[in-house]
Design a protein around this motif. Structure first.
Motif, PDB file in Angstrom:
ATOM      1  N   ILE A  73       0.822  -1.209   0.000  1.00  0.00           N
ATOM      2  CA  ILE A  73       0.000   0.000   0.000  1.00  0.00           C
ATOM      3  C   ILE A  73       0.856   1.258   0.000  1.00  0.00           C
ATOM      4  O   ILE A  73       0.387   2.352  -0.285  1.00  0.00           O
ATOM      5  CB  ILE A  73      -0.958  -0.007   1.215  1.00  0.00           C
ATOM      6  N   GLY A  74       2.166   1.111   0.336  1.00  0.00           N
ATOM      7  CA  GLY A  74       3.043   2.277   0.391  1.00  0.00           C
ATOM      8  C   GLY A  74       2.599   3.249   1.473  1.00  0.00           C
ATOM      9  O   GLY A  74       2.250   2.859   2.582  1.00  0.00           O
ATOM     10  N   THR A  75       2.613   4.526   1.136  1.00  0.00           N
ATOM     11  CA  THR A  75       2.203   5.561   2.096  1.00  0.00           C
ATOM     12  C   THR A  75       0.738   5.951   1.925  1.00  0.00           C
ATOM     13  O   THR A  75       0.250   6.835   2.630  1.00  0.00           O
ATOM     14  CB  THR A  75       3.075   6.820   1.921  1.00  0.00           C
ATOM     15  N   HIS A  76       0.046   5.308   1.001  1.00  0.00           N
ATOM     16  CA  HIS A  76      -1.333   5.691   0.719  1.00  0.00           C
ATOM     17  C   HIS A  76      -2.279   5.231   1.830  1.00  0.00           C
ATOM     18  O   HIS A  76      -2.018   4.242   2.525  1.00  0.00           O
ATOM     19  CB  HIS A  76      -1.791   5.098  -0.615  1.00  0.00           C
ATOM     20  N   ARG A  77      -3.367   5.919   1.983  1.00  0.00           N
ATOM     21  CA  ARG A  77      -4.365   5.538   2.969  1.00  0.00           C
ATOM     22  C   ARG A  77      -4.920   4.150   2.646  1.00  0.00           C
ATOM     23  O   ARG A  77      -5.163   3.824   1.481  1.00  0.00           O
ATOM     24  CB  ARG A  77      -5.499   6.569   2.967  1.00  0.00           C
ATOM     25  N   SER A  78      -5.098   3.357   3.680  1.00  0.00           N
ATOM     26  CA  SER A  78      -5.559   1.985   3.485  1.00  0.00           C
ATOM     27  C   SER A  78      -6.941   1.790   4.079  1.00  0.00           C
ATOM     28  O   SER A  78      -7.174   2.063   5.261  1.00  0.00           O
ATOM     29  CB  SER A  78      -4.580   1.002   4.145  1.00  0.00           C
ATOM     30  N   GLU A  79      -7.851   1.299   3.262  1.00  0.00           N
ATOM     31  CA  GLU A  79      -9.192   0.949   3.708  1.00  0.00           C
ATOM     32  C   GLU A  79      -9.371  -0.564   3.790  1.00  0.00           C
ATOM     33  O   GLU A  79     -10.491  -1.058   3.940  1.00  0.00           O
ATOM     34  CB  GLU A  79     -10.238   1.525   2.733  1.00  0.00           C
ATOM     35  N   PRO A 129      -0.136   1.621   6.439  1.00  0.00           N
ATOM     36  CA  PRO A 129       0.711   2.286   5.444  1.00  0.00           C
ATOM     37  C   PRO A 129       2.073   2.667   6.010  1.00  0.00           C
ATOM     38  O   PRO A 129       2.196   3.066   7.172  1.00  0.00           O
ATOM     39  CB  PRO A 129      -0.100   3.534   5.074  1.00  0.00           C
ATOM     40  N   ASP A 130       3.106   2.503   5.186  1.00  0.00           N
ATOM     41  CA  ASP A 130       4.448   2.985   5.468  1.00  0.00           C
ATOM     42  C   ASP A 130       5.103   2.331   6.681  1.00  0.00           C
ATOM     43  O   ASP A 130       6.018   2.910   7.270  1.00  0.00           O
ATOM     44  CB  ASP A 130       4.439   4.510   5.643  1.00  0.00           C
TER      45      ASP A 130
END
Length: 338
Positions: A40-46, A78-79
């Protein structure tokens, strides 16, 4: 008796749909925890929200230090790399692995070390080959290695890499994955059962070279303080010289001094950046104070965190450091005067 005490699943591109299909088909009677890494990297995760909606097992983003509970799904946030140590989860912002954070390999390696033959590792759809090495570690430690059938995967590279480099126990389409996991956990697959174990020794002394379970590898080369190029060493009697391909050269003592000065400069620059971040966040908190109180509180917390770390780093820079290079120079000077 259950075969497995933990299931670790790694996925990348196309993984949300695959993970939701698995979550939808496992029953609430499954008492084995499931640990999930999705690139997911640094993106917001749902993802936890989607998994909760898809199936009966409760899903959540992992929290650092929390104990793993049976029948729960834990998702790497994330991250942050997610690892497991002595039954608890660790979240680490250590360097990226395979160009990803969170990455699959750190989780799989920790599961292999901690659970051995009681672990199940699963590689789902995704690009490139993150997870192959970690799945190999699970297999090497006696655990069960599974990959989604590449022909069934939306993105076949990750499961194909796992199949090419690991002696898989199973390779199945996603439609069969949940039933396979249920059989393995219950021991109904016809294979010899193993006792749930934890390989980590709770009383073992921690390795002083390892920080948060992540060892510092020895550098491949020492680099030039001026240009960053790799240095090679050469000797002339007792004098050791270091030179880079650009042409910068140093005796060992001058090299140590130049290296220390560059280290100090970099650390003081980091102090400046932290202090500036603290000020920027404080300004944003003031800007949001009247219109967005919740956001203002978050900006204030970020400002305090940055300032606290700036003070800690400044204190570290200003501590006394061991400087053997000055000792060597002083000793040589005393010999000459004698």
């Amino acid at each position: 008796m259950a075969r497995s005490t933990v299931i670790a699943i790694g996925a990348s591109a196309g993984g949300v749909a695959a993970l939701c299909r698995i979550a939808a088909a496992v029953p609430d009677t499954l008492k084995t925890p499931i640990l999930v890494v999705l690139h997911i990297g640094t993106h917001r995760s749902e993802l936890p929200k989607l998994l909760n909606a898809a199936g009966p097992l409760p899903a959540k983003h992992a929290e650092d230090g929390e104990m793993i509970k049976p029948g729960h799904i834990y998702v790497a946030p994330p991250d942050r790399h997610m690892t497991v140590t002595r039954g608890s989860l660790r979240l680490l912002r250590t360097p990226k692995v395979n160009w990803a954070r969170p990455a699959i390999d750190p989780l799989f390696r920790s599961v292999a070390e901690g659970y051995g033959p009681s672990a199940i590792g699963v590689i789902l759809t995704g690009n490139l080959n993150d997870g192959s090495l970690g799945l190999g570690e699970i297999k090497r430690c006696g655990g069960i290695a599974i990959a989604q059938d590449p022909d069934d995967a939306a993105y076949p590279e990750m499961p194909a890499s796992a199949a090419a480099h690991v002696a898989l126990d199973y390779r199945v389409p996603i439609a069969e994955m949940s039933n396979l996991l249920i059989r393995l956990v219950s021991g109904d697959d016809g294979k010899e059962l193993v006792m749930p174990i934890t390989l980590s020794q709770p009383n073992a002394e921690p390795d002083p070279q390892i920080i948060d379970g992540q060892p510092f590898e020895r550098p491949i080369a020492v680099t030039c303080p001026e240009c960053g190029g790799a240095l090679h060493a050469s000797g002339d009697g007792e004098i050791i010289k270091f030179g880079c391909h650009i042409g910068h050269s140093y005796t060992a003592e001058i090299m140590a001094t130049a290296q220390f000065d560059e280290m100090e400069r970099t650390m003081r620059a980091a102090v400046r950046f932290l202090n500036e971040r603290a000020e920027f966040c404080l300004q944003m908190a003031e800007h949001a104070r009247l219109t967005q109180p919740d956001a203002s509180a978050a900006w204030q917390a970020a400002s305090k965190q940055a300032l606290d770390r700036a003070y800690k780093l400044r204190d570290l820079v200003e501590q006394d450091w061991i400087t053997p290079e000055t000792f060597a120079v002083d000793q040589a000077t005393r010999q000459v005067r004698a």
